[in-house]
Design a protein around this motif. Structure first.
Motif, short mmCIF file in Angstrom:
data_model
loop_
_atom_site.label_atom_id
_atom_site.label_comp_id
_atom_site.label_asym_id
_atom_site.label_seq_id
_atom_site.Cartn_x
_atom_site.Cartn_y
_atom_site.Cartn_z
N ASN A 44 0.84 -1.19 0.00
CA ASN A 44 0.00 0.00 0.00
C ASN A 44 0.88 1.24 0.00
O ASN A 44 1.75 1.39 0.87
N ALA A 59 -3.17 0.49 -3.74
CA ALA A 59 -2.94 -0.89 -3.29
C ALA A 59 -2.61 -1.75 -4.50
O ALA A 59 -3.34 -1.74 -5.51
N THR A 100 -2.68 0.91 5.04
CA THR A 100 -3.70 -0.08 4.75
C THR A 100 -4.90 0.58 4.10
O THR A 100 -5.19 1.76 4.38
N CYS A 128 -5.31 -6.94 4.99
CA CYS A 128 -5.23 -5.53 5.38
C CYS A 128 -4.87 -5.43 6.85
O CYS A 128 -5.44 -6.14 7.69
#
Length: 165
Positions: A44, A59, A100, A128
């Motif tokens: 990320n 991401a 995240t 995540c």
């Protein structure tokens, strides 16, 4: 902060699997310390434009190496670069090493755009951090989409340009 995230997930009946582990700061550390979690590993990136006016959370698959210049052109964002730790804290409430997709919960102003690589978005579940790097959630893609929509951050799903290895 993570308690607010879990409260949000529970309030909206969003499902996930939770895994505790030692702190991880890189994808390589995560692979070594947290093997065999059910979901796609991610990298990320918190980015901003050259003037610091636009902010993006990107991401991609963990092994990807993003071509920032090509991504800048693809998104029509001039001078795309990594945002500073101060910006990361200001916009997403995070410290480096815990970036995240779930951090958009902290972006109540809607200042951060979410971009997800199309190949990553094909996974059944995506891994995540729940705003800390000592836990990982395996979130089914449909649940992650619902989370992003509920927080006002519908993702732009594109093939994120990568540099040749």
């Amino acid at each position: 902060m993570k308690h607010a995230l879990y409260a949000f997930l529970d309030q909206h009946a969003l499902t996930y699997q939770r895994f505790e582990h030692p702190p991880v700061y890189t994808c390589e550390e995560a692979r070594q310390l947290c093997p065999d979690m059910p979901g796609a590993e991610t990298k990320n990136l918190f980015l901003c434009d050259g003037k610091g006016m636009r902010h993006l959370l990107v991401a991609v698959p963990a092994e990807a190496t993003v071509d920032l210049k090509a991504l800048s052109q693809e998104l029509d964002v001039k001078g795309l670069r990594f945002a500073s730790p101060e910006r990361l804290h200001r916009y997403l409430g995070l410290e480096p090493g815990s970036v995240t997709l779930l951090a958009v919960l902290n972006d109540r102003a809607g200042a951060v755009d979410v971009v997800v690589d199309a190949s990553l978005w094909q996974a059944d579940a995506i891994l995540c951090h729940p705003l800390v790097n000592t836990e990982t959630l395996a979130v089914p893609r449909a649940e992650l989409m619902r989370f992003l929509e509920l927080t006002g951050h519908p993702p732009r799903v594109i093939p994120v340009p990568q540099r040749a290895a």
